[in-house]
Design a protein around this motif. Structure first.
Motif, PDB file in Angstrom:
ATOM      1  N   GLY A 153      -8.072  -2.857   1.445  1.00 45.24           N
ATOM      2  CA  GLY A 153      -8.661  -4.188   1.365  1.00 45.24           C
ATOM      3  C   GLY A 153      -7.922  -5.235   2.165  1.00 45.24           C
ATOM      4  N   SER A 154      -8.535  -6.389   2.222  1.00 50.24           N
ATOM      5  CA  SER A 154      -7.963  -7.526   2.940  1.00 50.24           C
ATOM      6  C   SER A 154      -6.914  -8.222   2.073  1.00 50.24           C
ATOM      7  CB  SER A 154      -9.069  -8.515   3.302  1.00 50.24           C
ATOM      8  OG  SER A 154      -9.599  -9.092   2.119  1.00 50.24           O
ATOM      9  N   LEU A 155      -6.244  -9.206   2.651  1.00 51.88           N
ATOM     10  CA  LEU A 155      -5.221  -9.949   1.923  1.00 51.88           C
ATOM     11  C   LEU A 155      -5.801 -10.722   0.744  1.00 51.88           C
ATOM     12  CD1 LEU A 155      -2.994 -11.276   4.827  1.00 51.88           C
ATOM     13  CD2 LEU A 155      -2.548  -9.392   3.268  1.00 51.88           C
ATOM     14  N   GLN A 156      -7.105 -10.938   0.737  1.00 48.89           N
ATOM     15  CA  GLN A 156      -7.751 -11.608  -0.383  1.00 48.89           C
ATOM     16  C   GLN A 156      -7.519 -10.824  -1.670  1.00 48.89           C
ATOM     17  OE1 GLN A 156     -11.979 -11.976   0.038  1.00 48.89           O
ATOM     18  NE2 GLN A 156     -12.249 -12.884  -1.967  1.00 48.89           N
ATOM     19  N   TYR A 157      -7.478  -9.497  -1.583  1.00 51.96           N
ATOM     20  CA  TYR A 157      -7.326  -8.648  -2.759  1.00 51.96           C
ATOM     21  C   TYR A 157      -5.940  -8.038  -2.874  1.00 51.96           C
ATOM     22  CZ  TYR A 157     -12.366  -9.037  -2.648  1.00 51.96           C
ATOM     23  OH  TYR A 157     -13.636  -9.533  -2.620  1.00 51.96           O
ATOM     24  N   THR A 158      -5.276  -7.825  -1.765  1.00 54.09           N
ATOM     25  CA  THR A 158      -3.963  -7.184  -1.780  1.00 54.09           C
ATOM     26  C   THR A 158      -2.992  -8.000  -0.938  1.00 54.09           C
ATOM     27  OG1 THR A 158      -4.569  -5.815   0.102  1.00 54.09           O
ATOM     28  CG2 THR A 158      -4.915  -4.881  -2.070  1.00 54.09           C
ATOM     29  N   PHE A 159      -1.945  -8.486  -1.566  1.00 54.99           N
ATOM     30  CA  PHE A 159      -0.977  -9.302  -0.847  1.00 54.99           C
ATOM     31  C   PHE A 159       0.411  -8.848  -1.231  1.00 54.99           C
ATOM     32  CE2 PHE A 159       1.848 -12.908  -0.413  1.00 54.99           C
ATOM     33  CZ  PHE A 159       1.560 -13.296   0.883  1.00 54.99           C
TER      34      PHE A 159
ATOM     35  N   VAL B  41       0.593  -6.554   1.311  1.00 57.20           N
ATOM     36  CA  VAL B  41       0.009  -5.427   2.051  1.00 57.20           C
ATOM     37  C   VAL B  41      -0.888  -4.628   1.113  1.00 57.20           C
ATOM     38  CG1 VAL B  41       1.926  -5.188   3.700  1.00 57.20           C
ATOM     39  CG2 VAL B  41       1.982  -3.910   1.557  1.00 57.20           C
ATOM     40  N   ASN B  42      -1.837  -3.895   1.699  1.00 58.90           N
ATOM     41  CA  ASN B  42      -2.654  -2.992   0.878  1.00 58.90           C
ATOM     42  C   ASN B  42      -1.947  -1.635   0.795  1.00 58.90           C
ATOM     43  OD1 ASN B  42      -3.382  -1.473   3.210  1.00 58.90           O
ATOM     44  ND2 ASN B  42      -5.116  -2.821   3.594  1.00 58.90           N
ATOM     45  N   MET B  43      -2.485  -0.728  -0.001  1.00 58.13           N
ATOM     46  CA  MET B  43      -1.836   0.580  -0.196  1.00 58.13           C
ATOM     47  C   MET B  43      -1.748   1.384   1.094  1.00 58.13           C
ATOM     48  SD  MET B  43      -0.654   0.928  -3.192  1.00 58.13           S
ATOM     49  CE  MET B  43      -0.431   2.675  -3.364  1.00 58.13           C
ATOM     50  N   LYS B  44      -2.759   1.318   1.929  1.00 61.22           N
ATOM     51  CA  LYS B  44      -2.750   2.042   3.190  1.00 61.22           C
ATOM     52  C   LYS B  44      -1.590   1.579   4.063  1.00 61.22           C
ATOM     53  CE  LYS B  44      -5.846   3.217   7.004  1.00 61.22           C
ATOM     54  NZ  LYS B  44      -7.199   2.997   7.556  1.00 61.22           N
ATOM     55  N   GLN B  45      -1.378   0.273   4.118  1.00 64.10           N
ATOM     56  CA  GLN B  45      -0.274  -0.267   4.904  1.00 64.10           C
ATOM     57  C   GLN B  45       1.074   0.081   4.268  1.00 64.10           C
ATOM     58  OE1 GLN B  45      -1.731  -4.239   4.587  1.00 64.10           O
ATOM     59  NE2 GLN B  45      -2.530  -4.282   6.689  1.00 64.10           N
ATOM     60  N   LEU B  46       1.128   0.077   2.953  1.00 60.50           N
ATOM     61  CA  LEU B  46       2.385   0.382   2.252  1.00 60.50           C
ATOM     62  C   LEU B  46       2.786   1.837   2.493  1.00 60.50           C
ATOM     63  CD1 LEU B  46       4.562  -0.626   0.308  1.00 60.50           C
ATOM     64  CD2 LEU B  46       3.095   0.130  -1.575  1.00 60.50           C
ATOM     65  N   VAL B  47       1.834   2.752   2.467  1.00 66.10           N
ATOM     66  CA  VAL B  47       2.129   4.166   2.702  1.00 66.10           C
ATOM     67  C   VAL B  47       2.631   4.377   4.123  1.00 66.10           C
ATOM     68  CG1 VAL B  47       1.061   6.458   2.901  1.00 66.10           C
ATOM     69  CG2 VAL B  47       0.565   4.999   0.937  1.00 66.10           C
ATOM     70  N   ALA B  48       2.127   3.580   5.069  1.00 67.10           N
ATOM     71  CA  ALA B  48       2.511   3.732   6.471  1.00 67.10           C
ATOM     72  C   ALA B  48       3.922   3.215   6.752  1.00 67.10           C
ATOM     73  CB  ALA B  48       1.510   3.016   7.367  1.00 67.10           C
ATOM     74  N   ILE B  49       4.481   2.431   5.837  1.00 62.49           N
ATOM     75  CA  ILE B  49       5.824   1.847   6.071  1.00 62.49           C
ATOM     76  C   ILE B  49       6.882   2.910   5.971  1.00 62.49           C
ATOM     77  CG2 ILE B  49       7.539   0.251   5.150  1.00 62.49           C
ATOM     78  CD1 ILE B  49       5.282  -1.614   4.371  1.00 62.49           C
TER      79      ILE B  49
END
Length: 83
Positions: free
Chosen positions: A67-73, A75-83
């Protein structure tokens, strides 16, 4: 979901009443053996007075995962897993 009419486009027919339960909008008493179940749970946002249906959970998890930053701030889970 219940405040945004665009979710009716997502296939929900009933956004207020629960699929199973007793009382007004099936929200006063949990599902019991005497309660009537709806024929198509994917039409409803709520399964009972506190639990969303699988269809509603799917939409929520899609927002959390990608999701966008409106729902996840921040980062979203996809971005967190990529870190």
């Amino acid at each position: 979901m219940i405040e945004d009419p665009s979710y009716l486009v997502a296939g929900f027919v009933e956004i207020k009443a629960a699929c199973c339960g007793l009382g007004t909008l099936n929200f006063e008493i949990f599902c019991l053996l005497i309660a009537a179940y709806c024929s198509n749970r994917s039409d409803h946002v709520f399964s009972d007075l506190v639990h969303p249906t699988e269809a509603a959970n799917r939409i929520s998890m899609d927002h959390v995962f990608d999701g966008s930053l409106q729902y996840t701030f921040p980062v979203n889970m996809k971005q967190l897993v990529a870190i």
